[in-house]
Each structure stands twice: as C-alpha cells, then as structure tokens.
Design a protein around this motif. Structure first.
Motif, short mmCIF file in Angstrom:
data_model
loop_
_atom_site.label_atom_id
_atom_site.label_comp_id
_atom_site.label_asym_id
_atom_site.label_seq_id
_atom_site.Cartn_x
_atom_site.Cartn_y
_atom_site.Cartn_z
N GLU B 14 2.81 1.12 1.65
CA GLU B 14 2.30 -0.24 1.49
C GLU B 14 0.80 -0.25 1.75
OE1 GLU B 14 4.87 -3.63 2.67
OE2 GLU B 14 3.20 -4.14 3.98
N ILE B 15 0.05 -0.83 0.84
CA ILE B 15 -1.40 -0.94 1.00
C ILE B 15 -1.77 -2.41 0.88
CG2 ILE B 15 -3.66 -0.23 0.13
CD1 ILE B 15 -2.12 2.16 -1.28
N ASP B 16 -2.37 -2.99 1.92
CA ASP B 16 -2.74 -4.41 1.93
C ASP B 16 -1.57 -5.30 1.52
OD1 ASP B 16 -5.29 -3.61 2.63
OD2 ASP B 16 -5.97 -3.49 0.54
N ARG B 40 -2.26 9.61 -6.21
CA ARG B 40 -2.33 8.57 -7.23
C ARG B 40 -1.18 7.62 -6.89
NH1 ARG B 40 -4.56 6.89 -11.79
NH2 ARG B 40 -5.92 8.69 -11.92
N VAL B 41 -1.53 6.36 -6.69
CA VAL B 41 -0.50 5.40 -6.29
C VAL B 41 -0.30 4.37 -7.40
CG1 VAL B 41 -0.86 5.68 -3.81
CG2 VAL B 41 -2.23 4.00 -5.06
N LYS B 42 0.97 3.99 -7.56
CA LYS B 42 1.32 3.03 -8.60
C LYS B 42 1.79 1.74 -7.95
CE LYS B 42 4.70 2.53 -12.25
NZ LYS B 42 5.88 3.17 -12.81
N ASN B 43 1.13 0.66 -8.29
CA ASN B 43 1.49 -0.65 -7.78
C ASN B 43 2.89 -1.01 -8.29
OD1 ASN B 43 1.79 -3.52 -7.60
ND2 ASN B 43 -0.44 -3.69 -7.33
N MET B 44 3.82 -1.24 -7.36
CA MET B 44 5.21 -1.48 -7.78
C MET B 44 5.41 -2.88 -8.35
SD MET B 44 7.14 0.53 -4.67
CE MET B 44 8.81 0.17 -5.22
N ASP B 61 1.07 2.26 6.14
CA ASP B 61 2.16 1.29 6.31
C ASP B 61 3.36 1.67 5.45
OD1 ASP B 61 0.84 -0.33 8.10
OD2 ASP B 61 -0.15 -1.50 6.53
N GLU B 62 4.52 1.37 6.01
CA GLU B 62 5.77 1.65 5.30
C GLU B 62 6.28 0.32 4.76
OE1 GLU B 62 8.40 3.75 7.93
OE2 GLU B 62 10.09 3.55 6.56
#
Lengths: 301, 187
Positions: B14-16, B40-44, B61-62
């Motif tokens: 979790e980011i922001d 590389r992160v993908k917004n779910m 954050d989890e």
C-alpha cells in the motif's frame, strides 16, 4: 533456460575455475583455505552474515587472509563459497563463489595490473579471444580499460561532488540509478578512489586524504570486483568496525563480535599490502552472457 | 508493515492508502553500499504503473485486502448487487466491473476483492458462454480464424469473431480480456 544451456554454462564455469587457479599458481601465489564458519565476520554497515550455530558463515575470507599475510605469506589466493544473508536477485545469491587474492608490499595499482592479466588469461583460455560477444554486446577485454575516479563519474553523471558534501543515501541511489548505467559497456571500466566515508577496509590515500585506495571493476554492466590498498592501522581499523557496529545497532541489525585475533595481527604488524575480491559467478555470467546468476550455478535452490 | 527484504514480484503493498501489486522486481546492491529494491508497481484501482525504489531501512504498508466468494443477484442502474454466503447484499459500482458487467448471469459465482472493506475488483469464471445475437452472414466454408467480423452477443456486448461464426451460435468468451475464444458446438 534449458538443461543444455545450463550444462554449457557449467562447462564454462569449470574452465574459468581452472584458468584462475593456473594463473595464480604460475605466478607463485599460494592457494589457501580459510574457515568458512567463523566467530566474527567483518563488521560492515550493509553486509549481513548468516548465523551458523553460535558462529557465522563467512561473508568474505578477507580477515583470515590478512592474518596469513601478517604471518609471512606474501602472495595468497583463495576461491570458495561466501554467504550474505538476504541478498538475492539477478546478480546476487545468498551463497556464491568469491575469488580473493592479496599481495604484501604492493599497492592497489599492482592489483589492477594482476586483474587485467587475469581477465586476459581467462578470456584466452576459456573463449580463445579477448573480445566477449554475447547477446549483441561486444566487450573488448584485451584493449584499453576505462579508468575514472568516483568523483569524476559522479560529477559527470549525477551532477554533484562526492568529496564536498558526502551523503551515503544519495551516493548509493545515484550510483545505481545514474552512474552505473552510464558506464561504458564495450570495455571494462574501473571506478577509482572512493570517498573516504566509503573506504570500508581500505586505507586513505596519502596524497589525498579525502579519498580511499579503493577501486571497483565493472564489465558489461556487471560489478565484478572490489580492490583495496589495505588498511593496516589497528586503531583506525577498530574505530571503523565500532562505527559500523554503531550504525548497525541503530538500524536494528545484528552486531557481530569484534575479530580481536585479526586486530591483534594488525597490531603485530601487517606489511603494506593490497587485495581484491572478485565474484566468480559474475565473471562466468560475463563470459556466457547469462542474464541471471542462477543460470551459472549448478544448483540455485 | 513489510520491510524491504519482504518485497518480491506479486506482493501487494500500500502506498499513500492505495493498494499496489509489484509486477517487476529487482534487487541491487552496489559495492559496499546498501541494498536497493526497485519495483514496478501497478495501481490495483486504476491499473496504472510506475517504478518505485526502496532501501533496506524502509518500511512498507501492507494493504488490508480480503477476497470473498459471492453470487451475482441483480442490477439496479449503475449498482450491481451481489450476495455472500449469508445472503448479505453488497452493491458494487459498474466502474469496478467494466466490460465484465456484460458477462454476469443470474447466480454466477464470482470472487470480490475488498480493500479496506471497499470492493475494488471482481473476478468472474475465466470463460463464459454467450449466444450470438447479431453478426453478418459468414462466407460459407471459410474457416480462417485470422479474419474477423463484428458481432453482438445476448446482453449487448460487442466483440469481433471469426468469419465462420453465425448468428445463433454459442461462443466462449474470456472474461479477463473480453475476447472470443472458441465456438461451442452442441449436438
């Protein structure tokens, strides 16, 4: 990767090991074997040792090899497993093979000339050419190597002077994101003279105390080796270990016991010396063009 | 909380306040320096991706994620009503469903993913069958699959199908992509 490619990589690996041994034996180096399970790994801020009972698996044979130098063996080499906890990626494996060699009464430039000769010998014997070609890349090992100071590499590619306002976090991030990607890929490249706060176990340079006698070798985008003009001053060495221990304690990481036998050897008198650690798996990756370290290991479980 | 050494491909973080999935991951550690974890992160929620770097000291954050089995019940305007095993009703906005709204049939079993108790994704069975309601007549004998023509299936979903598919045929659709998969032959 299929089984045939792995077999080819393992054959290359075998020839690399033999070629390295031959190189050092021909030059009157003594091959040594120091303990793998040890009570006190070198205390470095960012290197974590794997516990083994009450002791640890070595992260490097460095401290024991320097004790042998202090005991009067002037030219020694060792190839064997080292272990670093939590390091796993395309270029890292928690268990890997390190080559280290040391010369008494020599400085870090002589180690660089050893390294050039070694790389040429390995290329000759394993590939039959000093030009490595793989995956569309050409790396000319036999020609001139690029050699630039860490300061210049950062001024050029990251836009700041690492000798003025050193910042360890910024240094690591810029090294990975800006400096390493900009290094030449067509020939081996040496980054020389690290800022004194990044000296690790190197001595500071007499002619410029802002930097340490330390260089790193890159080839084909891989960081292959790290060399030092070795620190021989026991008081300074103890101070650096304590400083790293304090940083580790504050970061909540394991703090290892002080290697008093190593410090005693320095106190008895370690001759001026220089040495290097070279990742053998990565050298095999360079020669085979393997994209991941696991592809050059017999088992990567 | 995760520490940087927990990061790996496939991990959800979790980011922001927004849940992300790590789709690419690399571990870098220069010389004597600190480990740098490049993800590389993908917004779910939106599907957008970007690259984010963590250092070994970072805490991540989890996300509070929960997946529940549910059955589709009915739609009222933009809200789609699903029921869980206790027949409790959940209303999910059409935005979360996208084209999958066309593939919902009465009672179909789905998995609903909740983030902080808010539905963010609905997974249908990968393949469903629909009857072709309209398409141009195909060229007889043409069984090439590389030539496509537009078609509309029951419920109003439009897609392209091979020339040999006819009005009234039953076809299989991949609910993840919305693409035609196969013609279903019934004896």
């Amino acid at each position: 990767m299929d089984a045939r490619e792995r077999r080819t990589n393992l054959e290359v690996r075998s020839r690399v090991l033999q070629s390295i041994r031959r190189f050092f034996i021909e030059r009157n180096f003594v091959e040594v074997e120091t303990p793998v399970r040890i009570p006190a790994p070198a205390i470095e801020t960012h290197i974590d040792a794997e516990p083994a009972g009450d002791w640890f698996l070595r992260t490097s044979p460095e401290l024991h090899m320097k004790r042998l130098l202090a005991d009067g063996l002037p030219r020694i080499f060792q190839m064997g497993p080292c272990f670093r906890r939590g390091e796993r990626g395309d270029r890292h494996h928690p268990e890997y093979t390190m080559l280290e060699w040391y010369r008494a009464n020599a400085d870090y430039r002589e180690i660089l000339s050893d390294t050039r000769l070694l790389m040429n010998a390995v290329c000759d014997e394993v590939l039959g050419t000093r030009t490595i070609e793989s995956g569309g890349r050409r790396i000319d090992v036999g020609g001139a190597w690029e050699c630039l100071t860490v300061r210049d590499a950062f001024l050029l590619n990251a836009g700041w002077d690492v000798l003025k306002d050193f910042d360890a976090d910024r240094f690591d991030l810029d090294l990975v994101n800006k400096v390493e990607p900009a290094l030449p890929r067509d020939r081996p490249t040496v980054l020389m003279d690290y800022p004194a706060p990044q000296a690790a176990l190197a001595r500071v340079k007499a002619s410029d105390p802002r930097v340490a006698e330390r260089w790193e070798l890159y080839a084909g985008g891989l960081e292959l080796a790290n060399a030092f003009g070795e620190l021989t001053d026991p008081a300074e060495q103890r101070r650096r270990f304590l400083e790293a221990a304090e940083l580790r304690r504050r970061a909540g990481r394991a703090v290892y016991p002080m290697d008093e036998k190593f410090l005693a050897a320095l106190a008895r008198g370690l001759p001026p010396c220089a040495g290097i650690a070279l990742g053998v798996d990565r050298l095999v990756m360079l020669l085979t063009g393997a994209a991941s370290i696991e592809q050059v290991m017999a088992f990567a479980e | 909380m995760y520490s940087a050494s927990d990061l790996r491909k496939g991990l959800k973080i979790e980011i922001d306040g927004v849940p992300y999935e790590i789709t690419e991951f690399s571990f870098m550690k220069p010389g004597k320096g600190q480990a740098i974890y490049t993800c590389r992160v993908k917004n779910m929620l939106t599907g957008g991706t970007y690259v984010k770097q963590y250092r070994s000291v970072d805490q991540i954050d989890e996300p509070k994620l929960e997946e529940k089995d549910m059955n589709f019940s009915y739609a009222e305007g933009d809200l789609y009503v699903f029921t869980d095993e206790n027949y409790e009703e959940y209303r999910i906005n059409v935005e979360v469903l996208g084209i999958r709204k066309f593939f919902l049939t009465d009672g179909i079993k789905v998995q609903v993913l909740f983030h902080n108790d808010k539905a963010i994704d609905v997974t249908l069975p990968f393949f469903i069958e629909k009857r072709i309601e309209w398409t141009e007549p195909g060229a007889r004998g043409n069984t090439a699959t590389n030539v496509q023509k537009p078609a509309k299936v029951e419920g109003g979903y439009e897609l392209t199908v091979p020339l040999f598919v006819n009005q009234g045929d039953l076809i299989k659709i991949d609910t993840r992509t919305g693409d035609y998969v196969d013609r279903v032959l019934r004896k």
